[in-house]
Scaffold this active site. Structure first.
Site, PDB file in Angstrom:
ATOM      1  N   PRO A 284     -19.528  18.252  -4.662  1.00 40.74           N
ATOM      2  CA  PRO A 284     -18.301  17.681  -4.106  1.00 40.74           C
ATOM      3  C   PRO A 284     -18.584  16.735  -2.934  1.00 40.74           C
ATOM      4  CG  PRO A 284     -18.547  19.984  -3.462  1.00 40.74           C
ATOM      5  CD  PRO A 284     -19.752  19.634  -4.263  1.00 40.74           C
ATOM      6  N   GLY A 285     -17.889  15.622  -2.907  1.00 37.20           N
ATOM      7  CA  GLY A 285     -17.951  14.713  -1.769  1.00 37.20           C
ATOM      8  C   GLY A 285     -16.591  14.701  -1.096  1.00 37.20           C
ATOM      9  N   ARG A 286     -15.632  14.096  -1.785  1.00 36.60           N
ATOM     10  CA  ARG A 286     -14.287  13.940  -1.240  1.00 36.60           C
ATOM     11  C   ARG A 286     -13.660  15.271  -0.815  1.00 36.60           C
ATOM     12  NH1 ARG A 286     -11.193   9.667  -2.985  1.00 36.60           N
ATOM     13  NH2 ARG A 286     -12.427   9.653  -4.896  1.00 36.60           N
ATOM     14  N   ARG A 323      -9.732   1.248  -0.244  1.00 36.99           N
ATOM     15  CA  ARG A 323      -9.270   2.055  -1.375  1.00 36.99           C
ATOM     16  C   ARG A 323      -7.891   1.674  -1.919  1.00 36.99           C
ATOM     17  NH1 ARG A 323      -8.731   6.809  -1.774  1.00 36.99           N
ATOM     18  NH2 ARG A 323      -9.746   7.001  -3.788  1.00 36.99           N
ATOM     19  N   CYS A 354      -7.923 -11.637   5.727  1.00 33.40           N
ATOM     20  CA  CYS A 354      -7.263 -12.803   5.144  1.00 33.40           C
ATOM     21  C   CYS A 354      -7.135 -12.649   3.638  1.00 33.40           C
ATOM     22  CB  CYS A 354      -8.040 -14.044   5.513  1.00 33.40           C
ATOM     23  SG  CYS A 354      -8.039 -14.299   7.280  1.00 33.40           S
ATOM     24  N   TYR A 384     -15.003   7.988   1.485  1.00 32.97           N
ATOM     25  CA  TYR A 384     -15.083   6.628   0.936  1.00 32.97           C
ATOM     26  C   TYR A 384     -14.333   5.586   1.760  1.00 32.97           C
ATOM     27  CZ  TYR A 384     -16.850   9.350  -2.969  1.00 32.97           C
ATOM     28  OH  TYR A 384     -17.580  10.234  -3.740  1.00 32.97           O
TER      29      TYR A 384
END
Ligand code: LLP
Length: 430
Positions: A284-286, A323, A354, A384
């Protein structure tokens, strides 16, 4: 008066976020150390301790700094790295190499040499050609490399198409029909130690069922391999991808929501095929860092287009959080210095890049007296965001601060304008 205003400031783990914005400037990434540790300990208690032989690698691509490596190390988890750069951070943080798994669909020879030199615990092979390179490199260094083969299980997980990885046609993993060949080949090579298999279905997956489907596929493969070559799978790494809830106060699912049914299925399938139960790993990361992070911005231009939309511009944007633009991700925010007031105004929060697509949040309710200088706190930005930040428009990357029971710790300094030029050269005499 002032006291009332103070009391309505948003606090995070005992720290006043408005004061932090003043102290470190904005944009600022703020992480709750306790929350990261809490997630790690939930994995330990609910997964590692409950299932014999199981382990977890934190997926560093979600957010990796020296301090984060230290937390992961202290919490007893392993680390998933996907590049020489991530491996370098881990090594510099004295992360034990045997607890590292090295991923990547296109590792360079130099990265493979680095991984073998450092003695990383596992290399996840993503394509056929890689096994020869790993074998050769390991041979030259007089070492044996323990590998997992990344399989594409042909499972479609319901998530944004840019973050799906387990379907047929994915750029990741070895196609199912090639697995017998690659297993046979790996077993024939002297310097490789084939431990088992890996799959990763995608990211921000909110349902455990795709994992069950993939388990069904991989256990059949394991059974066929045992029957055809006598190869017994010792390890199975089911990847990461466990989703979090991003909006307002909804709580994310506990890790047991994902791992319990999957473990039950793996056991059932192994007993059906009379296979020994492999050691199971997750990545797992998130799920570990996503909710621990808050991004603070200072409100600047407020543009009310009569009869249309109100834009509230902040001093960051897609440079520190790409994201929404990339995956249509939704975020929620509060005005940190105006908590508890009625929110009677609907605005669209945009960044300062911009690009018309630099929209952070659409239709956010805010207090109607929102003013330039107010501090906006965007939640659930731990995963992320920092790791995907860019210097677009020559914006320096924000600082990262950890908070812990009322104390704040700077873990990454804000980039300076000179940092932006650090690698640049003139071509004419100056
Ligand atoms: N293991 C492997 C092999 C992976 O490729 C990934 C993520 C993970 C584990 C961790 O996945 P997680 O648990 O964090 O979902 N930039 C995208 C996410 C890309 C994920 C890439 N691989 C985003 O911002 O949504």
């Amino acid at each position: 008066g002032d006291e009332v205003t103070m009391k309505t400031n948003l606090c995070y783990d005992g720290c006043d976020l408005v004061e932090l914005a003043l102290k470190y400037g904005t944009p600022l990434y703020v992480f709750s150390k306790k929350m990261i540790e809490g997630r790690c300990s939930e994995i330990r208690e609910q997964f590692i301790k409950r299932y014999e032989g199981s382990s977890a690698y934190y997926a560093g691509k979600a957010f990796l700094t020296l301090a984060m490596c230290q937390i992961v190390e202290k919490e007893g988890l392993g680390l998933d790295v996907v590049s020489g750069g991530e491996l370098h951070i881990a090594i510099k943080a004295h992360f034990p190499p045997e607890r590292i798994i090295f991923h990547g669909n296109n590792k360079t020879r130099q990265e493979i040499e680095m991984a073998v030199d450092q003695g990383v615990g596992r290399i996840a092979v993503d394509w056929e050609g890689e096994i020869d390179v790993i074998d050769k490199v390991a041979g030259l260094k007089g070492k044996r490399a323990s590998i997992l083969l990344r399989v594409t299980p042909e499972v479609e997980a319901l998530t944004h198409k840019y973050i799906r990885t387990g379907h047929r046609g994915s750029k990741f993993g070895i196609p199912l029909e090639r697995i017998p060949y690659v297993v046979k080949k790996s077993l024939s090579l002297q310097n490789l130690n084939l431990m088992g298999f890996h799959f990763h279905l995608g990211s921000q997956i909110e349902d455990y069922r795709p994992y069950i489907e993939a388990v069904d596929v991989i256990t059949k493969v394991m059974s066929d391999l045992r029957d055809d070559f006598g190869f017994v799978t010792k390890e199975l790494d089911i990847g990461g991808g466990f989703g979090i809830e991003g909006f307002e106060k909804t709580m994310s699912k506990p890790i047991s929501y994902f791992v319990d049914p999957v473990m039950e299925r793996i056991k059932a399938r192994c007993s059906k095929f009379e296979l020994p139960m492999p050691s199971i790993a997750i990545e797992p990361g998130r799920w570990i860092v996503g909710e621990a992070g808050i991004t603070l911005y200072t409100v600047g231009a407020i543009k009310e287009i009569p009869g249309s939309i109100t834009y509230v511009s902040v001093d960051g944007g897609m440079s520190d959080n790409p994201r929404p633009a990339l995956y249509d991700a939704k975020y929620y925010a509060e005005v940190a210095n105006k908590m508890g007031r009625p929110k009677d105004k609907i605005v669209t929060v945009v960044g300062r890049c911009c690009e018309s697509g630099d929209i952070l949040i659409e239709d956010l309710a805010v207090p109607s007296d929102l003013k330039p200088g107010d501090i906006l706190a965007v939640f659930n930005t731990g995963a992320y965001n920092y790791s995907m930040a860019s210097n677009y428009n020559m914006l320096p990357k924000p600082a990262v601060v950890f908070v812990d029971k009322g104390k704040d710790m700077l873990v990454v300094e804000r980039e300076t304008y000179d940092d932006l030029l650090a690698k640049q050269k003139f071509i004419f005499n100056v």
